[in-house]
Design a protein around this motif. Structure first.
Motif, mmCIF file in Angstrom:
data_model
loop_
_atom_site.group_PDB
_atom_site.id
_atom_site.type_symbol
_atom_site.label_atom_id
_atom_site.label_comp_id
_atom_site.label_asym_id
_atom_site.label_seq_id
_atom_site.Cartn_x
_atom_site.Cartn_y
_atom_site.Cartn_z
ATOM 1 N N SER A 1 -13.838 0.007 13.116
ATOM 2 C CA SER A 1 -12.436 -0.387 12.997
ATOM 3 C C SER A 1 -11.615 0.743 12.389
ATOM 4 O O SER A 1 -12.104 1.487 11.522
ATOM 5 C CB SER A 1 -12.304 -1.636 12.121
ATOM 6 O OG SER A 1 -12.990 -2.728 12.695
ATOM 7 N N PRO A 2 -10.371 0.888 12.817
ATOM 8 C CA PRO A 2 -9.525 1.936 12.226
ATOM 9 C C PRO A 2 -9.218 1.633 10.762
ATOM 10 O O PRO A 2 -9.242 0.472 10.330
ATOM 11 C CB PRO A 2 -8.254 1.873 13.076
ATOM 12 C CG PRO A 2 -8.242 0.501 13.654
ATOM 13 C CD PRO A 2 -9.671 0.117 13.858
ATOM 14 N N THR A 3 -8.944 2.671 10.003
ATOM 15 C CA THR A 3 -8.578 2.512 8.599
ATOM 16 C C THR A 3 -7.209 1.857 8.489
ATOM 17 O O THR A 3 -6.256 2.267 9.155
ATOM 18 C CB THR A 3 -8.546 3.880 7.895
ATOM 19 O OG1 THR A 3 -9.836 4.472 7.953
ATOM 20 C CG2 THR A 3 -8.124 3.734 6.433
ATOM 21 N N VAL A 4 -7.127 0.827 7.666
ATOM 22 C CA VAL A 4 -5.843 0.184 7.398
ATOM 23 C C VAL A 4 -5.063 1.055 6.424
ATOM 24 O O VAL A 4 -5.609 1.525 5.417
ATOM 25 C CB VAL A 4 -6.056 -1.223 6.811
ATOM 26 C CG1 VAL A 4 -4.722 -1.865 6.435
ATOM 27 C CG2 VAL A 4 -6.829 -2.094 7.794
ATOM 28 N N ALA A 5 -3.791 1.289 6.699
ATOM 29 C CA ALA A 5 -2.997 2.175 5.858
ATOM 30 C C ALA A 5 -1.605 1.607 5.644
ATOM 31 O O ALA A 5 -1.092 0.847 6.474
ATOM 32 C CB ALA A 5 -2.905 3.562 6.482
ATOM 33 N N PRO B 1 -4.497 4.804 2.330
ATOM 34 C CA PRO B 1 -5.582 4.065 2.984
ATOM 35 C C PRO B 1 -6.055 2.912 2.106
ATOM 36 O O PRO B 1 -6.325 3.084 0.920
ATOM 37 C CB PRO B 1 -6.676 5.122 3.152
ATOM 38 C CG PRO B 1 -6.445 6.076 2.020
ATOM 39 C CD PRO B 1 -4.957 6.079 1.763
ATOM 40 N N ARG C 1 -8.576 0.177 0.678
ATOM 41 C CA ARG C 1 -10.012 -0.058 0.490
ATOM 42 C C ARG C 1 -10.298 -1.543 0.306
ATOM 43 O O ARG C 1 -11.046 -2.147 1.054
ATOM 44 C CB ARG C 1 -10.519 0.733 -0.715
ATOM 45 C CG ARG C 1 -11.963 0.419 -1.095
ATOM 46 C CD ARG C 1 -12.402 1.239 -2.300
ATOM 47 N NE ARG C 1 -13.728 0.842 -2.734
ATOM 48 C CZ ARG C 1 -13.990 -0.019 -3.722
ATOM 49 N NH1 ARG C 1 -12.991 -0.587 -4.389
ATOM 50 N NH2 ARG C 1 -15.221 -0.315 -4.060
ATOM 51 N N ALA D 1 -9.416 -5.920 3.790
ATOM 52 C CA ALA D 1 -8.422 -4.871 4.017
ATOM 53 C C ALA D 1 -7.654 -5.104 5.311
ATOM 54 O O ALA D 1 -6.452 -4.832 5.392
ATOM 55 C CB ALA D 1 -9.097 -3.500 4.030
ATOM 56 N N ASP D 2 -8.333 -5.630 6.340
ATOM 57 C CA ASP D 2 -7.643 -5.787 7.615
ATOM 58 C C ASP D 2 -6.757 -7.024 7.668
ATOM 59 O O ASP D 2 -6.154 -7.319 8.710
ATOM 60 C CB ASP D 2 -8.616 -5.755 8.785
ATOM 61 C CG ASP D 2 -9.608 -6.906 8.808
ATOM 62 O OD1 ASP D 2 -9.513 -7.814 7.949
ATOM 63 O OD2 ASP D 2 -10.486 -6.897 9.687
ATOM 64 N N GLY E 1 -7.286 3.463 -3.224
ATOM 65 C CA GLY E 1 -7.130 2.647 -2.029
ATOM 66 C C GLY E 1 -7.106 1.162 -2.313
ATOM 67 O O GLY E 1 -6.767 0.369 -1.425
#
Length: 235
Positions: A9-13, A24, A26, A58-59, A194
């Motif tokens: 999954s892409p990093t949530v930012a 980012p 965590r 996080a997501d 994060g």
């Protein structure tokens, strides 16, 4: 590790005001019942209860301006405006007097809640995950760095639904302050860059429905907006 069984999954930012680089995410920690009036409206005595925490994935984090579909399995979807602390430096057993050294910045957040599921879990002594940690349940505005605004410890926190104010208090009324929250949390587990900490919501929480436009803010930090849309059908 050279390969994956499926793409990670892409990093949530989260955007940072005045910075092209994003923050980012965590982990997401949330403080329960951290304003006295809200604790009372939830049927609890704020003078006797130590701070407690729950988490969101996080997501679950979504940006300012998002459309939020009315979530499944609930008939009581509610807003909770909050001051959010963005951690930029890790640590454990952090002394209260050094806690603010670990803060990167602050933002405005909304701890969206399936209240009926949360209260059912609470009354049965079960975890709150189904009521709190569902998809798209952690709205957040852009982060304002400490280098720009310092460490706000007072200022209006408010939320409106369709321009009618529902929550209106001051972050000075937090039962447990930001330094206390960080110190207490770090005794139990390591905090790391994060991490986001949603610090609790004032009194006045209530339901939202498809078509509602929710706005909110904290003086000196920023605002956020979300729109509730129709429930997405599941197959």
């Amino acid at each position: 590790m050279s390969s994956w069984v499926f793409p990670p999954s892409p990093t949530v930012a989260v955007p940072v005001v005045g910075n092209d680089a994003a923050f980012p995410v965590r982990r997401v920690f949330c403080v329960g019942r951290n304003y006295a009036a809200h604790a009372r409206e939830m049927g609890r005595d704020p003078d006797r209860e130590a701070p407690f925490f729950f988490t969101k994935p996080a997501d679950a984090v979504i940006p300012d301006g998002s459309a939020v579909p009315y979530p499944p399995e609930t008939a009581n979807f509610q807003y909770e405006i909050e001051l959010v602390v963005a951690i930029g430096k890790g640590g454990t057993d952090i002394p209260e007097e050094r806690a603010l050294d670990h803060v990167f910045g602050y933002a405005v957040g909304n701890d969206l809640t399936r209240r009926d599921l949360q209260l059912e879990a609470r009354d049965k002594g079960r975890p709150w995950d189904w009521g709190k940690a569902f998809d798209r349940s952690a709205v957040i505005g852009s982060i304002r760095p400490v280098s720009e605004i310092g460490h706000p410890d007072k200022g209006r926190i408010w939320l409106a639904v369709n321009d009618t104010v529902k929550q209106d208090q001051d972050i000075a009324d937090l039962i447990w302050s930001v330094p206390e929250i960080i110190a207490i949390l770090s005794r139990s587990m390591a905090i790391k860059p994060g991490d986001l900490i949603y610090t609790g919501t004032p009194a006045g929480v209530g339901p939202i429905k498809p078509g509602d436009r929710v706005t909110g803010g904290v003086d000196g930090i920023g605002t956020h907006t979300l729109t509730v849309t129709e429930r997405v059908a599941t197959s």
